[in-house]
Design an enzyme around this catalytic site. Sequence first.
Site, PDB file in Angstrom:
ATOM      1  N   ARG A  42       0.710  -1.137   0.031  1.00 55.87           N
ATOM      2  CA  ARG A  42       0.101   0.027   0.110  1.00 55.87           C
ATOM      3  C   ARG A  42       1.007   1.459   0.085  1.00 55.87           C
ATOM      4  O   ARG A  42       0.534   2.210   0.636  1.00 55.87           O
ATOM      5  CB  ARG A  42      -0.940  -0.096   1.319  1.00 55.87           C
ATOM      6  CG  ARG A  42      -1.914  -1.038   1.276  1.00 55.87           C
ATOM      7  CD  ARG A  42      -3.136  -0.847   2.391  1.00 55.87           C
ATOM      8  NE  ARG A  42      -3.957  -1.826   2.375  1.00 55.87           N
ATOM      9  CZ  ARG A  42      -4.360  -2.519   3.674  1.00 55.87           C
ATOM     10  NH1 ARG A  42      -4.043  -1.798   4.730  1.00 55.87           N
ATOM     11  NH2 ARG A  42      -5.186  -3.508   3.536  1.00 55.87           N
ATOM     12  N   ARG A  46      -3.653   6.060   0.123  1.00 55.65           N
ATOM     13  CA  ARG A  46      -4.097   6.987   0.727  1.00 55.65           C
ATOM     14  C   ARG A  46      -3.153   7.868   1.545  1.00 55.65           C
ATOM     15  O   ARG A  46      -3.461   8.963   2.287  1.00 55.65           O
ATOM     16  CB  ARG A  46      -5.292   6.432   1.426  1.00 55.65           C
ATOM     17  CG  ARG A  46      -6.580   6.059   1.009  1.00 55.65           C
ATOM     18  CD  ARG A  46      -7.405   5.220   1.658  1.00 55.65           C
ATOM     19  NE  ARG A  46      -6.714   4.056   2.343  1.00 55.65           N
ATOM     20  CZ  ARG A  46      -7.249   3.230   3.110  1.00 55.65           C
ATOM     21  NH1 ARG A  46      -8.910   3.884   3.471  1.00 55.65           N
ATOM     22  NH2 ARG A  46      -7.107   2.023   3.228  1.00 55.65           N
ATOM     23  N   ARG A  55      -6.857  11.319  -7.166  1.00 57.58           N
ATOM     24  CA  ARG A  55      -8.241  10.378  -7.026  1.00 57.58           C
ATOM     25  C   ARG A  55      -9.275  11.274  -6.866  1.00 57.58           C
ATOM     26  O   ARG A  55     -10.358  10.682  -6.556  1.00 57.58           O
ATOM     27  CB  ARG A  55      -7.761   9.464  -5.848  1.00 57.58           C
ATOM     28  CG  ARG A  55      -7.101   8.190  -6.268  1.00 57.58           C
ATOM     29  CD  ARG A  55      -8.230   7.246  -7.018  1.00 57.58           C
ATOM     30  NE  ARG A  55      -9.647   7.132  -6.508  1.00 57.58           N
ATOM     31  CZ  ARG A  55     -10.115   6.288  -5.379  1.00 57.58           C
ATOM     32  NH1 ARG A  55      -8.940   5.662  -4.678  1.00 57.58           N
ATOM     33  NH2 ARG A  55     -11.295   6.501  -4.680  1.00 57.58           N
ATOM     34  N   ASP A  91      -6.731  -3.308  -7.355  1.00 57.06           N
ATOM     35  CA  ASP A  91      -7.511  -3.959  -6.073  1.00 57.06           C
ATOM     36  C   ASP A  91      -7.671  -5.376  -6.458  1.00 57.06           C
ATOM     37  O   ASP A  91      -7.863  -5.811  -7.500  1.00 57.06           O
ATOM     38  CB  ASP A  91      -8.771  -3.347  -5.819  1.00 57.06           C
ATOM     39  CG  ASP A  91      -9.169  -3.661  -4.438  1.00 57.06           C
ATOM     40  OD1 ASP A  91      -8.949  -2.997  -3.367  1.00 57.06           O
ATOM     41  OD2 ASP A  91     -10.103  -4.556  -4.480  1.00 57.06           O
ATOM     42  N   TYR A 166     -14.579 -12.881   0.429  1.00 57.00           N
ATOM     43  CA  TYR A 166     -15.400 -11.767  -0.009  1.00 57.00           C
ATOM     44  C   TYR A 166     -16.671 -12.127  -0.855  1.00 57.00           C
ATOM     45  O   TYR A 166     -17.831 -11.597  -0.470  1.00 57.00           O
ATOM     46  CB  TYR A 166     -14.532 -10.732  -1.063  1.00 57.00           C
ATOM     47  CG  TYR A 166     -13.763  -9.904  -0.248  1.00 57.00           C
ATOM     48  CD1 TYR A 166     -14.020  -9.226   0.698  1.00 57.00           C
ATOM     49  CD2 TYR A 166     -12.347  -9.979  -0.310  1.00 57.00           C
ATOM     50  CE1 TYR A 166     -13.188  -8.338   1.462  1.00 57.00           C
ATOM     51  CE2 TYR A 166     -11.173  -9.270   0.371  1.00 57.00           C
ATOM     52  CZ  TYR A 166     -11.957  -8.311   1.233  1.00 57.00           C
ATOM     53  OH  TYR A 166     -10.977  -7.494   1.800  1.00 57.00           O
TER      54      TYR A 166
END
Length: 359
Positions: A42, A46, A55, A91, A166
Amino acid sequence: MSANTEATGQQPSATTDAVKDSAFLKACRREPVPHTPVWFMRQAGRSLPEYLKVREGIPMLESCTRPELVAEITMQPVRRHKVDAAIYFSDIVVPLKAIGIDLDIKPGVGPVVANPIRSRADLAQLRDLTPDDVSYVTEAIGLLTAELGGTPLIGFAGAPFTLASYLVEGGPSRNHENTKALMYGEPQLWADLLDRLAEITSAFLKVQIEAGASAVQLFDSWVGALSPADYRRSVMPASEKVFRAVEPYGVPRIHFGVGTGELLGLMGEAGADVVGVDWRVPLDEAARRVGPGKALQGNIDPAILFSTPEAVEEKAREVLDSAAGLEGHVFNLGHGVLPTTDPEALTRLVDYVHTQTAR
């Protein structure tokens, strides 16, 4: 020709030679390195203000389908932190979305699946993935390899178990109760589900390698929820299938999970060249569990980056000391960069590791 050249049809060049001789790929191959290579899970995301800026107003899954945006985001931590490898910005649910699964990534929640897979009829949702389904990946990696020069690009995918979790739960789950109910109660349906996901994951990794990725990482984020016996019986065959599928390309294969201290040996057995270790197990102990013939990746606690620079250096020193006897070591966090991490802490950490391990 190398296996990679045979599989991709690419011809050697000065750039590909530089990538092959990079500290990151040398460490993955357990060869001597000029310094311990560093990258962070990552690292593109962010924690970077430049990421938040590009973004802005663009949903996550849409951002993954814009090649120029993907290339820009992937490059940001390479420019800022001087890491030894880039990881493709995407992702783990992208290939599922690409084959038509009705899902979305909801801010503050994560991937949410509209129609969870709970029966054999539900398996019909999982068709094969073709390169045309993810043409934007090929385009983005072409842009990246042109800009990265001698810096390797890591491709990645979600492992079958984590994708299955998921799909069965319908979203993130703390206890994986529906997943385990299916795994224990309908073992053949479970095996068929994971086998189909292994095919999709393999196809997604092949697209990335053929476009120019020089290593791949399989993320099994949730597999730490299983016992070793359940992993060996119900998960390992599908992970092995993925690693076998990309073996002919000759690129390093990294396997990573969270809370997988009891599974490290099995995760190496599944076919990885490099085993990722979270912060719960020291690297020298992880090496004992994994056994010879594998490089290790990790494993400083991501939360330490919120402490003082001195504390970060002390913890980094502990990691480097525990890795001193390893055949190959890639310095990384024990999981991903936390969103509110100060980017300067990461830049300082890269510089510290490079300086301390220069040979």
